[in-house]
Motif scaffolding. Structure first.
Motif, PDB file in Angstrom:
ATOM      1  N   THR A  25      -7.787  10.472  -9.077  1.00 42.00           N
ATOM      2  CA  THR A  25      -6.790   9.628  -8.408  1.00 42.00           C
ATOM      3  C   THR A  25      -5.446  10.343  -8.281  1.00 42.00           C
ATOM      4  O   THR A  25      -4.677  10.062  -7.353  1.00 42.00           O
ATOM      5  CB  THR A  25      -6.584   8.318  -9.192  1.00 42.00           C
ATOM      6  OG1 THR A  25      -6.236   8.637 -10.553  1.00 42.00           O
ATOM      7  CG2 THR A  25      -7.848   7.477  -9.183  1.00 42.00           C
ATOM      8  N   GLU A  28      -4.928  11.919  -4.844  1.00 38.82           N
ATOM      9  CA  GLU A  28      -4.896  11.106  -3.630  1.00 38.82           C
ATOM     10  C   GLU A  28      -3.524  11.146  -2.968  1.00 38.82           C
ATOM     11  O   GLU A  28      -2.501  11.354  -3.622  1.00 38.82           O
ATOM     12  CB  GLU A  28      -5.272   9.661  -3.961  1.00 38.82           C
ATOM     13  CG  GLU A  28      -6.730   9.515  -4.381  1.00 38.82           C
ATOM     14  CD  GLU A  28      -7.094   8.083  -4.691  1.00 38.82           C
ATOM     15  OE1 GLU A  28      -8.137   7.627  -4.212  1.00 38.82           O
ATOM     16  OE2 GLU A  28      -6.327   7.417  -5.416  1.00 38.82           O
ATOM     17  N   GLY A  29      -3.536  10.941  -1.652  1.00 39.15           N
ATOM     18  CA  GLY A  29      -2.297  10.965  -0.894  1.00 39.15           C
ATOM     19  C   GLY A  29      -1.487   9.700  -1.076  1.00 39.15           C
ATOM     20  O   GLY A  29      -1.977   8.672  -1.551  1.00 39.15           O
ATOM     21  N   VAL A  30      -0.218   9.806  -0.669  1.00 38.78           N
ATOM     22  CA  VAL A  30       0.711   8.667  -0.703  1.00 38.78           C
ATOM     23  C   VAL A  30       0.967   8.238   0.741  1.00 38.78           C
ATOM     24  O   VAL A  30       1.226   9.090   1.595  1.00 38.78           O
ATOM     25  CB  VAL A  30       2.035   9.070  -1.392  1.00 38.78           C
ATOM     26  CG1 VAL A  30       3.032   7.918  -1.358  1.00 38.78           C
ATOM     27  CG2 VAL A  30       1.767   9.523  -2.827  1.00 38.78           C
ATOM     28  N   PRO A  31       0.910   6.968   1.048  1.00 33.97           N
ATOM     29  CA  PRO A  31       1.149   6.540   2.431  1.00 33.97           C
ATOM     30  C   PRO A  31       2.529   6.961   2.915  1.00 33.97           C
ATOM     31  O   PRO A  31       3.517   6.877   2.179  1.00 33.97           O
ATOM     32  CB  PRO A  31       1.045   5.009   2.353  1.00 33.97           C
ATOM     33  CG  PRO A  31       0.210   4.737   1.147  1.00 33.97           C
ATOM     34  CD  PRO A  31       0.553   5.824   0.179  1.00 33.97           C
ATOM     35  N   ARG A  33       6.151   6.911   4.786  1.00 33.08           N
ATOM     36  CA  ARG A  33       7.133   5.840   4.894  1.00 33.08           C
ATOM     37  C   ARG A  33       8.296   6.311   5.761  1.00 33.08           C
ATOM     38  O   ARG A  33       8.557   7.517   5.880  1.00 33.08           O
ATOM     39  CB  ARG A  33       7.639   5.431   3.505  1.00 33.08           C
ATOM     40  CG  ARG A  33       8.259   6.567   2.728  1.00 33.08           C
ATOM     41  CD  ARG A  33       8.473   6.229   1.262  1.00 33.08           C
ATOM     42  NE  ARG A  33       9.040   7.368   0.524  1.00 33.08           N
ATOM     43  CZ  ARG A  33       8.326   8.366   0.060  1.00 33.08           C
ATOM     44  NH1 ARG A  33       7.018   8.405   0.248  1.00 33.08           N
ATOM     45  NH2 ARG A  33       8.913   9.344  -0.611  1.00 33.08           N
ATOM     46  N   MET A  36      11.198   9.522   5.245  1.00 31.40           N
ATOM     47  CA  MET A  36      10.832  10.575   4.307  1.00 31.40           C
ATOM     48  C   MET A  36      11.083  11.952   4.930  1.00 31.40           C
ATOM     49  O   MET A  36      11.026  12.124   6.146  1.00 31.40           O
ATOM     50  CB  MET A  36       9.377  10.435   3.864  1.00 31.40           C
ATOM     51  CG  MET A  36       8.348  10.698   4.943  1.00 31.40           C
ATOM     52  SD  MET A  36       6.658  10.224   4.463  1.00 31.40           S
ATOM     53  CE  MET A  36       6.460  10.981   2.867  1.00 31.40           C
ATOM     54  N   GLN A  40       8.837  15.886   1.445  1.00 28.93           N
ATOM     55  CA  GLN A  40       8.188  14.743   0.806  1.00 28.93           C
ATOM     56  C   GLN A  40       6.829  14.467   1.439  1.00 28.93           C
ATOM     57  O   GLN A  40       5.845  14.194   0.745  1.00 28.93           O
ATOM     58  CB  GLN A  40       9.082  13.508   0.906  1.00 28.93           C
ATOM     59  CG  GLN A  40      10.313  13.561   0.019  1.00 28.93           C
ATOM     60  CD  GLN A  40      11.285  12.441   0.313  1.00 28.93           C
ATOM     61  OE1 GLN A  40      11.381  11.945   1.437  1.00 28.93           O
ATOM     62  NE2 GLN A  40      12.035  12.035  -0.711  1.00 28.93           N
ATOM     63  N   ASP A  43       4.411  17.157   0.181  1.00 27.54           N
ATOM     64  CA  ASP A  43       4.095  17.001  -1.243  1.00 27.54           C
ATOM     65  C   ASP A  43       3.212  15.793  -1.510  1.00 27.54           C
ATOM     66  O   ASP A  43       2.503  15.764  -2.528  1.00 27.54           O
ATOM     67  CB  ASP A  43       5.390  16.880  -2.052  1.00 27.54           C
ATOM     68  CG  ASP A  43       6.149  18.201  -2.156  1.00 27.54           C
ATOM     69  OD1 ASP A  43       5.539  19.253  -1.851  1.00 27.54           O
ATOM     70  OD2 ASP A  43       7.331  18.178  -2.537  1.00 27.54           O
ATOM     71  N   GLU A  44       3.246  14.810  -0.619  1.00 28.06           N
ATOM     72  CA  GLU A  44       2.492  13.581  -0.841  1.00 28.06           C
ATOM     73  C   GLU A  44       1.198  13.521  -0.029  1.00 28.06           C
ATOM     74  O   GLU A  44       0.519  12.494  -0.008  1.00 28.06           O
ATOM     75  CB  GLU A  44       3.389  12.374  -0.544  1.00 28.06           C
ATOM     76  CG  GLU A  44       4.538  12.284  -1.559  1.00 28.06           C
ATOM     77  CD  GLU A  44       5.544  11.183  -1.266  1.00 28.06           C
ATOM     78  OE1 GLU A  44       5.310  10.408  -0.316  1.00 28.06           O
ATOM     79  OE2 GLU A  44       6.554  11.113  -1.985  1.00 28.06           O
ATOM     80  N   PRO A  46      -2.768  14.404   0.374  1.00 24.02           N
ATOM     81  CA  PRO A  46      -3.805  14.564  -0.650  1.00 24.02           C
ATOM     82  C   PRO A  46      -3.824  15.999  -1.169  1.00 24.02           C
ATOM     83  O   PRO A  46      -3.715  16.955  -0.393  1.00 24.02           O
ATOM     84  CB  PRO A  46      -5.095  14.221   0.108  1.00 24.02           C
ATOM     85  CG  PRO A  46      -4.658  13.287   1.199  1.00 24.02           C
ATOM     86  CD  PRO A  46      -3.302  13.793   1.615  1.00 24.02           C
TER      87      PRO A  46
END
Length: 313
Positions: A25, A28-31, A33, A36, A40, A43-44, A46
């Motif tokens: 986990t 996993e990627g960050v949605p 926003r 950003m 960012q 880095d976010e 996956p």
């Protein structure tokens, strides 16, 4: 009569929670926003596969600049046709690319965009009536650049850039050849006779084209020899000519110096072809280094790579 089935009752099993796994986990990627930064966003992504490869290539380019190692960008014509010249020129201005090398079609498209503001004729229509490739002004400039290079001792690409600057081409600011001339970095031109529309014209001088291309090959080989210990070689959209030229230049460098070794290669293209995969990504780094293959459209992937390079600088 029923066929025999294997008995699964004595299978050896384990608990998934106790098993080592490749994906967690944490990767996993960050949605995304609103608001950003590019850093960012990167880095976010996956933390897996090609997302990590893209970031690794960008970091290798930044590290090469910081340690004064070469970053060679080899180009196919489609890279120029998809509007990437200004993005690549900007990377060169900021020191992230130190040498460009291309096949003839990239120079044709860059020249036409510089002089006319447009390029890429309708081949199917113009082939039907025999007008395909018959642009006299394009042929005159490029063929004269070959003759000039032989006369002056300039490189082929260098002479083309100089001629565009001297003629003050209407769209000069976006021309990669001209940018290289202005900032003093090499653009070497590697031509196979008969592959470019300018070879269809009576102004084409085979001896001059061959001699100018051979000089550029030797200039290119000198740049390849300097990749040792942290340089980067990018192949952007050349399926045949530049991977073959790169392999021969690398052979010369290793024959003369024993190097280069421990450098990074990457192939960016819409399809992963045999020659870039083998001659750029795999064979050159068997003695040390890293090779990456990243698939996608140039008009998306090259700006994304440039954004990543600036973000990690």
């Amino acid at each position: 009569m029923p066929h025999k089935e294997i008995d699964l009752n004595h299978l050896k099993t384990y608990v998934a929670a106790d098993r080592p796994s490749s994906v967690t986990t944490a990767l996993e990627g960050v949605p995304p926003r609103a608001g950003m930064t590019i850093r960012q966003f990167l880095d976010e992504l996956p933390g897996l596969l090609k997302a990590e490869d893209l970031k690794s290539v960008a970091r290798a380019v930044v590290a090469a600049r910081d340690t004064r190692k070469p970053v060679i960008a080899m180009l196919g014509g489609h890279v120029i046709k998809t509007g990437c010249s200004p993005i690549l020129a900007d990377l060169a201005v900021h020191g992230f690319i130190t040498h460009f090398a291309s096949n003839g079609s990239a120079a044709v498209h860059d020249t036409e965009l510089a002089t006319c503001g447009h390029t890429s004729e309708d081949v199917a229509v113009q082939l039907a009536d025999g007008s395909f490739g018959m642009a006299s002004d394009t042929a005159e400039l490029i063929n004269q650049a070959a003759i000039r290079a032989v006369r002056t001792g300039e490189g082929f690409g260098e002479a083309m850039g100089a001629m565009l600057v001297e003629q003050n081409a209407p769209y000069l600011e976006r021309a990669l050849l001209a940018h290289c001339r202005r900032i003093g970095i090499a653009y070497t031109l590697h031509v196979a006779i008969g592959t470019d529309i300018v070879h269809q014209h009576p102004s084409a001088d085979g001896a001059a084209i061959g001699a100018a291309s051979l000089r550029d090959f030797r200039i290119f080989a000198a740049a390849v020899a300097d990749l040792d210990g942290g340089g980067v070689a990018l192949n952007l959209g050349s399926a045949v000519i530049m991977p073959e030229v790169f392999l021969k230049a690398l052979a010369i460098a290793r024959n003369l110096t024993g190097g280069p070794r421990d450098f990074t290669t990457a192939n960016f293209d819409m399809i992963q072809h045999y020659r870039p995969s083998v001659n750029v990504v795999q064979r050159p780094i068997l003695c040390g280094g890293h090779g990456y293959a990243i698939t996608g459209h140039h008009e998306i992937m090259i700006p994304l790579l440039a954004a990543a390079i600036h973000a990690y600088a």
